[in-house]
Scaffold this motif. Structure first.
Motif, PDB file in Angstrom:
ATOM      1  N   ASP A  73     -82.678  29.757  23.657  1.00 30.11           N
ATOM      2  CA  ASP A  73     -81.982  29.861  24.948  1.00 30.11           C
ATOM      3  C   ASP A  73     -82.750  30.776  25.895  1.00 30.11           C
ATOM      4  OD1 ASP A  73     -79.545  29.445  26.663  1.00 30.11           O
ATOM      5  OD2 ASP A  73     -79.452  31.632  26.435  1.00 30.11           O
ATOM      6  N   ALA A  74     -83.304  31.869  25.359  1.00 24.66           N
ATOM      7  CA  ALA A  74     -84.097  32.779  26.185  1.00 24.66           C
ATOM      8  C   ALA A  74     -85.335  32.086  26.736  1.00 24.66           C
ATOM      9  CB  ALA A  74     -84.492  34.017  25.379  1.00 24.66           C
ATOM     10  N   LEU A  76     -85.570  28.910  27.394  1.00 28.56           N
ATOM     11  CA  LEU A  76     -85.085  27.980  28.411  1.00 28.56           C
ATOM     12  C   LEU A  76     -84.849  28.683  29.745  1.00 28.56           C
ATOM     13  CD1 LEU A  76     -84.256  24.987  28.708  1.00 28.56           C
ATOM     14  CD2 LEU A  76     -81.922  25.672  28.157  1.00 28.56           C
ATOM     15  N   ARG A  77     -84.357  29.926  29.679  1.00 25.38           N
ATOM     16  CA  ARG A  77     -84.066  30.673  30.899  1.00 25.38           C
ATOM     17  C   ARG A  77     -85.304  31.322  31.506  1.00 25.38           C
ATOM     18  NH1 ARG A  77     -81.505  34.861  29.764  1.00 25.38           N
ATOM     19  NH2 ARG A  77     -81.143  34.672  27.533  1.00 25.38           N
ATOM     20  N   ARG A  78     -86.338  31.518  30.704  1.00 27.10           N
ATOM     21  CA  ARG A  78     -87.514  32.270  31.165  1.00 27.10           C
ATOM     22  C   ARG A  78     -88.677  31.367  31.577  1.00 27.10           C
ATOM     23  NH1 ARG A  78     -91.382  34.945  32.730  1.00 27.10           N
ATOM     24  NH2 ARG A  78     -92.199  36.870  31.829  1.00 27.10           N
ATOM     25  N   ARG A  80     -90.538  27.269  32.045  1.00 28.44           N
ATOM     26  CA  ARG A  80     -90.340  25.835  32.228  1.00 28.44           C
ATOM     27  C   ARG A  80     -91.467  25.111  31.515  1.00 28.44           C
ATOM     28  NH1 ARG A  80     -89.596  22.905  37.994  1.00 28.44           N
ATOM     29  NH2 ARG A  80     -91.810  23.367  38.277  1.00 28.44           N
ATOM     30  N   HIS A 345     -81.963  34.006  43.656  1.00 27.45           N
ATOM     31  CA  HIS A 345     -80.938  34.761  42.944  1.00 27.45           C
ATOM     32  C   HIS A 345     -79.581  34.471  43.578  1.00 27.45           C
ATOM     33  CE1 HIS A 345     -78.747  38.055  41.066  1.00 27.45           C
ATOM     34  NE2 HIS A 345     -79.763  38.176  40.234  1.00 27.45           N
ATOM     35  N   PRO A 433     -87.261  28.152  36.329  1.00 21.32           N
ATOM     36  CA  PRO A 433     -86.471  29.291  35.857  1.00 21.32           C
ATOM     37  C   PRO A 433     -87.164  30.633  36.020  1.00 21.32           C
ATOM     38  CG  PRO A 433     -87.360  28.063  33.993  1.00 21.32           C
ATOM     39  CD  PRO A 433     -87.665  27.263  35.228  1.00 21.32           C
ATOM     40  N   SER A 434     -88.474  30.626  36.247  1.00 21.38           N
ATOM     41  CA  SER A 434     -89.210  31.881  36.343  1.00 21.38           C
ATOM     42  C   SER A 434     -88.748  32.718  37.526  1.00 21.38           C
ATOM     43  CB  SER A 434     -90.711  31.594  36.447  1.00 21.38           C
ATOM     44  OG  SER A 434     -91.448  32.776  36.633  1.00 21.38           O
ATOM     45  N   TYR A 437     -85.446  34.449  36.980  1.00 21.46           N
ATOM     46  CA  TYR A 437     -85.618  35.437  35.916  1.00 21.46           C
ATOM     47  C   TYR A 437     -86.294  36.700  36.459  1.00 21.46           C
ATOM     48  CZ  TYR A 437     -86.856  37.499  31.433  1.00 21.46           C
ATOM     49  OH  TYR A 437     -86.981  38.365  30.370  1.00 21.46           O
TER      50      TYR A 437
END
Length: 745
Positions: A73-74, A76-78, A80, A345, A433-434, A437
């Motif tokens: 999951d981390a 995926l959020r951090r 691509r 954001h 996602p970068s 993040y």
């Protein structure tokens, strides 16, 4: 690009098992191919690596390892498209896992060399895929090792090697930077002036990332981007609505275009901070009334420019501002020099220019919106790198060929290609996602710093061994919890919510902590990454207080500690939490502030705390007291608010005053001869960095607020030369007397 593959495996690296031995062999084979394997067996370590190691180009994940779902999951959020290879015999995986992984690896079923080759190949593809268009083309061209037969004359740095000083320069910056400093004659890179080839592709990519229809890369800073928009959007003798809290480049645009400005006046508070322009001042009826009384405006306005966010971090509801101004002008320009990260954001939803779209503001009154961003200020780009974003509306179509004609008047025909590459990379870093993040990290660190400052102040009060004063932070003192409606102190609020919920940062109408009047619900938000530290001695409502510690002395102390703040007021210090801020950095700032308090409380000699600064025999406490009392006696805080809310009379346009300047129809006069004069130059005091006198404006009477304020500044500077005001347009002579350029009467 250095490439690392994270191995998140249940086994320890030195485990005596067949699986661990095979993974070690895979790692050795990867090393021979130039890729490092970084092994973790604890979930917290895996999460730390995912969150901090930008060299990650792949992952080998053990589904049976504790916390495997958290790790994926981390990722995926951090990232691509980071290639993830999963080790498991499990057949019934959650569906979302298939969206993360690239495939499966069974270490005991294939040879180490085969597995390593498969992973390394995936990392190579990933490393190439993430490169944005222009940077990829520039890198590929540099790899060709071609001779340079065009400008610049250093020819890839070779010329520097022919001189000792040139060799020192070459060694300092390195060959790669100099090899990529190329002429616009290189066809493989496209034209930055005609926006073709990889340059044009990079600008189109940036437009997609930043939410614009069209984006222009600007090499001469946001000031040039402002001049391009102002020169293009308003013509000679047309009326422009101009935020008085503007950068001097907007005055340049008025001078070049010959426009007639009507200034929009922001509010101010007792801390000397500029607030937002009240929504009532943007109402069409209010603007019509001001235009009717304007001494220069002869036409309806065609263009408006708003500073968003302000230097102190106040962000408008840009959609609401565009809606209000759209009733009066067809073009709205948001100067977002300090706000390039806003789209990435959720705190800033609706708060930036490119958020004004057909969906957020439908209907025929939606204006064409320009947003200019100093990309290098708070995103990762080289200095002077900026972007100009455009989102047109039907009522004011944008002819891009004509806009480009204006662009060509202001932009160099010899741009620095590494600057263009840095803009391309800045857009690439915000893509996917970068962006959320990275911006989220900056917001989180700012929240932690803010809460740490408040908690430390509370601990000092509770401890009782020292005087109970400490530095404050300009922010809401309390936060209302959703659902329950319970109010909790800021220091006790959930930091996750503070970093995610805009409601925690909205300026409530009439709230004492911000000190501004005339606001409406949701109109203005305090940006958490722009942190104003408040020294004792001033209040947002009451203004200057009886006892205090001047911020200029604190700033001088911090500089001696290697800490340079962004802006210093009479009792405020502004620090910026960009993506480059770390816990070590802000922890060092807190330590320095605490050390200053100790030095003040112990009344240490000034020569010990700030060697070579101020009177040699003074102590820190006595010097702070003397400076604060002089600031208070001169009434600088009250005067600055007065001159920035009651603007000088406009006599001529900035363009007319400029003609007088270049034709030598001006003179520099001391303050005792300034009364009744018309300024021929802009006069700006930093802080607050807002023009107090624009070209073409009358200085007023000798006892008026403007000349009184300038006299007070002059007296203060002569008393405390180490704390002299940063002022532009008021020239000091050898005795420290101010002289201002005015038109000859």
């Amino acid at each position: 690009m250095e490439r690392t593959v994270l191995a998140a495996i249940a086994e320890r690296p030195d485990a005596d098992t067949a699986l661990a031995e095979q993974v070690r062999r895979v790692g050795a084979a990867m090393g021979r191919l130039g890729v490092q394997l970084r092994w973790t067996y604890r979930v917290q370590d895996a999460l730390a690596v995912i969150g901090s190691d930008a060299s990650l180009a792949g992952m080998l994940a053990d589904w049976d390892a504790p916390g495997a779902e958290q790790s994926l999951d981390a990722v995926l959020r951090r990232f691509r498209g980071l290639p993830v290879f999963l080790m498991t015999a499990e057949q019934e995986l959650p569906l979302w896992v298939y969206e993360v992984i690239q495939g499966f690896v069974f270490p005991l079923e294939d040879t180490p060399d085969f597995i390593a080759g498969r992973i390394v190949h995936a990392t190579e593809e990933y490393a190439d895929r993430i490169l944005p268009p222009f940077f990829r083309a520039l890198r590929d061209l540099q790899d060709h090792h071609q001779y340079s037969w065009h400008t610049p004359a250093h020819a890839g740095g070779v010329a520097f090697l022919k001189s000792p000083v040139g060799r020192a320069f070459f060694d300092f910056y390195g060959e790669r930077l100099l090899r990529t400093d190329l002429s616009i004659s290189v066809p493989e890179l496209g034209s930055p002036l005609e926006h073709t080839g990889p340059v044009g592709e990079a600008e189109r990519n940036a437009a997609r990332v930043f939410g614009a229809e069209r984006t222009f890369f600007v090499m001469n800073g946001n000031a040039t981007a402002n001049r391009v928009v102002g020169h293009h959007a308003v013509a000679r003798d047309e009326t422009a609505l101009v935020d008085r809290n503007c950068h001097k480049s907007l005055q340049h645009a008025l001078t070049i275009s010959g426009a007639r400005p009507l200034y929009l006046v922001p509010e101010r508070n007792g801390l000397g901070l500029a607030g937002p322009i009240p929504p009532a001042a943007l109402d069409p009826a209010a603007l019509r009334a001001r235009l009717a009384d304007h001494p220069l405006a002869e036409t309806d306005p065609v263009y408006a420019v708003i500073t968003n966010s302000t230097y102190d971090g106040l962000c408008y509801d840009a959609v609401r501002v565009a809606e209000l101004l759209g009733e009066s002008v067809p073009r709205v320009h948001f100067d977002e020099a300090w706000f390039a990260y806003a789209r990435f954001h959720p705190l800033y939803a609706r708060r930036y220019g490119m958020a004004v779209t057909e969906e957020t503001l439908p209907g025929p009154r939606r204006p064409t919106v320009f947003a200019t961003q100093s990309t290098h200020k708070l995103l990762a780009a080289l200095s002077q790198s900026a972007m100009l974003h455009v989102r047109p509306a039907e009522r004011a179509p944008v002819d891009y060929e004509r806009l480009n004609a204006t662009y060509l008047m202001h932009c160099s025909t010899s741009p620095l290609y590494p600057m263009i590459a840095s803009l391309d990379v800045a857009a690439g870093m915000m893509d996917g996602p970068s962006g959320p993040y990275l911006v989220g990290e900056a917001v989180t660190e700012a929240v932690r710093f803010r809460q740490a400052m408040v908690r430390l102040a509370g601990r000092i009060r509770e401890d009782g061994r020292r005087p109970d004063w400490y530095f404050g932070v300009w922010q809401p003192p309390h936060v209302t919890e959703p659902g329950t409606g319970r109010t909790v102190p800021f220091a006790e609020a959930d930091p996750v919510r503070l970093a995610a919920d805009p409601a925690c940062w909205v300026l409530e109408p009439g709230a004492a902590w911000h000190g501004f009047q005339g606001l409406s619900d949701g109109y203005c938000l305090l940006d958490p990454v722009k942190v104003t530290i408040v020294c004792p001695g001033a209040d947002a409502v009451a203004g200057t207080l009886g006892w205090g510690i001047p911020a200029r002395i604190v700033a001088a102390y911090l500089r001696r500690r290697g800490i340079v703040v962004e802006k210093t007021g009479d009792h405020t210090l502004l620090v910026l939490f960009s993506m480059g801020i770390t816990k070590g950095k802000w922890g060092t700032l807190i330590d320095a502030l605490t050390d200053f308090k100790r030095a003040y409380d112990d009344d240490l000699p000034l020569a010990e705390v700030l060697p070579g600064f101020g009177p040699p025999a003074a102590t820190l406490r006595r010097f702070c007291t003397e400076v604060h009392e002089r600031l208070r006696a001169l009434g600088l805080g009250e005067l600055v608010n007065e001159i920035f809310t009651d603007l000088p009379e406009q006599v001529r346009t900035p363009a007319d005053s400029y003609q007088a300047l270049i034709r030598s129809r001006t003179e520099r006069v001391p303050l005792d001869r300034l009364a009744g004069s018309v300024s021929a130059a802009i006069v700006v005091v930093t802080p607050p960095g807002i023009p107090m006198l624009m070209p073409g404006e009358a200085a007023g009477p000798a006892d008026g607020p403007l000349i009184t304020y300038l006299r007070a500044l002059e007296e203060f500077d002569r008393c405390f030369p180490d704390l002299a005001t940063d002022i532009h347009g008021a020239h000091r002579d050898g005795d420290g007397r101010y002289h201002v350029e005015v038109e000859v009467r």
